[in-house]
Motif scaffolding. Structure first.
Motif, PDB file in Angstrom:
ATOM      1  N   ALA A 230       0.822  -1.212   0.000  1.00 62.56           N
ATOM      2  CA  ALA A 230       0.000   0.000   0.000  1.00 62.56           C
ATOM      3  C   ALA A 230       0.856   1.262   0.000  1.00 62.56           C
ATOM      4  O   ALA A 230       0.556   2.231  -0.709  1.00 62.56           O
ATOM      5  N   ALA A 231       1.931   1.259   0.782  1.00 55.85           N
ATOM      6  CA  ALA A 231       2.810   2.434   0.823  1.00 55.85           C
ATOM      7  C   ALA A 231       3.431   2.699  -0.537  1.00 55.85           C
ATOM      8  O   ALA A 231       3.639   3.854  -0.929  1.00 55.85           O
TER       9      ALA A 231
ATOM     10  N   LEU B  38      -3.688   6.114  -5.768  1.00 55.90           N
ATOM     11  CA  LEU B  38      -3.939   6.406  -4.357  1.00 55.90           C
ATOM     12  C   LEU B  38      -5.165   5.659  -3.849  1.00 55.90           C
ATOM     13  O   LEU B  38      -5.191   5.204  -2.692  1.00 55.90           O
ATOM     14  N   THR B  39      -6.164   5.506  -4.689  1.00 57.42           N
ATOM     15  CA  THR B  39      -7.341   4.727  -4.320  1.00 57.42           C
ATOM     16  C   THR B  39      -6.978   3.262  -4.123  1.00 57.42           C
ATOM     17  O   THR B  39      -7.496   2.589  -3.225  1.00 57.42           O
ATOM     18  N   GLU B  40      -6.069   2.757  -4.969  1.00 57.29           N
ATOM     19  CA  GLU B  40      -5.588   1.384  -4.816  1.00 57.29           C
ATOM     20  C   GLU B  40      -4.877   1.204  -3.475  1.00 57.29           C
ATOM     21  O   GLU B  40      -5.030   0.171  -2.812  1.00 57.29           O
ATOM     22  N   ALA B  41      -4.128   2.208  -3.062  1.00 59.16           N
ATOM     23  CA  ALA B  41      -3.452   2.137  -1.765  1.00 59.16           C
ATOM     24  C   ALA B  41      -4.467   2.028  -0.630  1.00 59.16           C
ATOM     25  O   ALA B  41      -4.293   1.219   0.305  1.00 59.16           O
ATOM     26  N   LEU B  42      -5.534   2.787  -0.708  1.00 51.84           N
ATOM     27  CA  LEU B  42      -6.571   2.728   0.325  1.00 51.84           C
ATOM     28  C   LEU B  42      -7.307   1.394   0.294  1.00 51.84           C
ATOM     29  O   LEU B  42      -7.729   0.880   1.340  1.00 51.84           O
ATOM     30  N   ARG B  43      -7.470   0.827  -0.886  1.00 54.39           N
ATOM     31  CA  ARG B  43      -8.139  -0.477  -0.993  1.00 54.39           C
ATOM     32  C   ARG B  43      -7.283  -1.571  -0.361  1.00 54.39           C
ATOM     33  O   ARG B  43      -7.795  -2.451   0.350  1.00 54.39           O
ATOM     34  N   LEU B  44      -5.976  -1.506  -0.601  1.00 51.15           N
ATOM     35  CA  LEU B  44      -5.082  -2.528  -0.068  1.00 51.15           C
ATOM     36  C   LEU B  44      -4.949  -2.454   1.446  1.00 51.15           C
ATOM     37  O   LEU B  44      -4.734  -3.474   2.103  1.00 51.15           O
ATOM     38  N   ASN B  45      -5.043  -1.257   2.002  1.00 47.85           N
ATOM     39  CA  ASN B  45      -4.880  -1.095   3.449  1.00 47.85           C
ATOM     40  C   ASN B  45      -5.906  -0.090   3.968  1.00 47.85           C
ATOM     41  O   ASN B  45      -5.560   1.050   4.295  1.00 47.85           O
ATOM     42  N   PRO B  46      -7.184  -0.508   4.045  1.00 42.24           N
ATOM     43  CA  PRO B  46      -8.240   0.445   4.450  1.00 42.24           C
ATOM     44  C   PRO B  46      -8.123   0.929   5.891  1.00 42.24           C
ATOM     45  O   PRO B  46      -8.695   1.951   6.246  1.00 42.24           O
ATOM     46  N   LYS B  47      -7.369   0.222   6.722  1.00 43.32           N
ATOM     47  CA  LYS B  47      -7.204   0.616   8.124  1.00 43.32           C
ATOM     48  C   LYS B  47      -5.826   1.200   8.397  1.00 43.32           C
ATOM     49  O   LYS B  47      -5.380   1.245   9.544  1.00 43.32           O
ATOM     50  N   ASP B  48      -5.187   1.649   7.366  1.00 38.83           N
ATOM     51  CA  ASP B  48      -3.860   2.239   7.502  1.00 38.83           C
ATOM     52  C   ASP B  48      -3.921   3.468   8.404  1.00 38.83           C
ATOM     53  O   ASP B  48      -4.690   4.394   8.135  1.00 38.83           O
ATOM     54  N   PRO B  49      -3.142   3.509   9.490  1.00 42.38           N
ATOM     55  CA  PRO B  49      -3.151   4.712  10.349  1.00 42.38           C
ATOM     56  C   PRO B  49      -2.631   5.955   9.632  1.00 42.38           C
ATOM     57  O   PRO B  49      -2.826   7.067  10.119  1.00 42.38           O
ATOM     58  N   GLU B  50      -1.968   5.767   8.493  1.00 45.13           N
ATOM     59  CA  GLU B  50      -1.488   6.905   7.702  1.00 45.13           C
ATOM     60  C   GLU B  50      -2.326   7.104   6.439  1.00 45.13           C
ATOM     61  O   GLU B  50      -1.839   7.603   5.431  1.00 45.13           O
ATOM     62  N   SER B  51      -3.589   6.739   6.525  1.00 44.84           N
ATOM     63  CA  SER B  51      -4.472   6.930   5.363  1.00 44.84           C
ATOM     64  C   SER B  51      -4.626   8.404   5.002  1.00 44.84           C
ATOM     65  O   SER B  51      -5.038   8.730   3.887  1.00 44.84           O
ATOM     66  N   PHE B  52      -4.271   9.293   5.936  1.00 44.30           N
ATOM     67  CA  PHE B  52      -4.373  10.721   5.644  1.00 44.30           C
ATOM     68  C   PHE B  52      -3.458  11.133   4.492  1.00 44.30           C
ATOM     69  O   PHE B  52      -3.726  12.128   3.816  1.00 44.30           O
TER      70      PHE B  52
END
Length: 276
Positions: A81-82, A104-118
């Motif tokens: 995701a990173a 960027l949407t793919e990154a959010l899909r791969l790690n929807p609970k990423d604490p750095e989703s901001f």
């Protein structure tokens, strides 16, 4: 072990994003050194490669090298995701805004609970903003700020999107928050924070910040800085006076002890003379 080299490069990139750079030239040289080490010993380390690539683009503005390192990272691990976040940010810097949104949407899909989703959320907001979709930019900027209220890219895009949407009061509030975090931020040095190859993108941010009244806020901060400098000069003057007074007092005290010692020594000689 190459991961620490890549993460160290990431830290220097974060310093620039947060307005905390101490020595820009030295930090650029250090990022190049770290990235070179990653290239040499971390050819199979996707995490190190993607962060080294991001830092090379954002801080050193070496777009081709940074993009190549990040692409190499995704070739090693397409589920990182990173890696997709950093590739999306780089695509945005290169002017490929629709591609950036997809990555960027793919990154959010791969790690929807990423604490750095901001991070991906803020750059999705930026891409929408540059494409003229101010409403969507504000939605994504709000999501980013909900996760990290001090994240400067989210504050910046929210300020300019509000300004160009007519929400001037809100944009001025955001500019005041930005200047509290980074008093050195100016329209004149905006290119330091925005690594976009497209000069029109930087001009769009500058226009939004002018509407948001950043020049008025800058003047206020400069005035406060001048006042603070005056207070510091007065403090230094009185501190110097106190230091001189303490030094003179200590010198007088030492001289007094010396005279007392001489008197005692003279008294001893007198008593000896009498005894003789």
């Amino acid at each position: 072990f190459s991961t620490p080299f890549g993460m160290a490069a990431r830290c220097y990139a974060a310093r620039l994003a947060l307005g905390s750079v101490v020595d820009a030239d030295w930090e650029k040289a250090e990022i190049r050194r770290l990235s070179s080490r990653v290239s040499a010993i971390g050819r199979d380390d996707a995490l190190a490669l993607c962060w080294a690539g991001y830092a090379m683009v954002y801080v050193c503005r070496e777009y081709d090298v940074g993009a190549a390192l990040t692409d190499q990272a995704l070739a090693i691990n397409p589920n990182l995701a990173a890696g997709w976040t950093n590739r999306g940010v780089i695509s945005s810097f290169l002017g490929q805004y629709e591609t950036a949104i997809q990555q960027l949407t793919e990154a959010l899909r791969l790690n929807p609970k990423d604490p750095e989703s901001f991070r991906p959320e803020s750059f999705i907001a930026v891409a929408h903003f540059i494409l003229g979709r101010y409403d969507q930019a504000l939605v994504w900027a709000a999501r980013s700020q909900a996760s990290q209220s001090t994240w400067m890219p989210a504050l910046r895009v929210s300020a300019v999107a509000n300004a160009l949407s007519g929400n001037v009061d809100e944009s001025r509030t955001l500019v005041a928050r930005m200047l509290r975090q980074d008093p050195g931020m100016r329209i004149s040095n905006l290119g330091k924070y925005l690594a976009y190859r497209d000069a029109e993108a930087i001009d769009l941010f500058a226009r939004g910040l002018r509407i948001a009244g950043i020049q008025i806020a800058e003047a206020r901060h400069d005035r406060d800085a001048v006042g603070l400098q005056h207070v510091e000069r007065v403090f230094d003057f009185f501190k110097a006076a106190v230091d001189v007074g303490q030094r003179d007092g200590l010198q007088r005290q030492v001289e007094g002890h010396g005279r007392a010692r001489e008197l005692r020594r003279g008294s001893c000689w007198k008593w000896k003379a009498r005894e003789e």
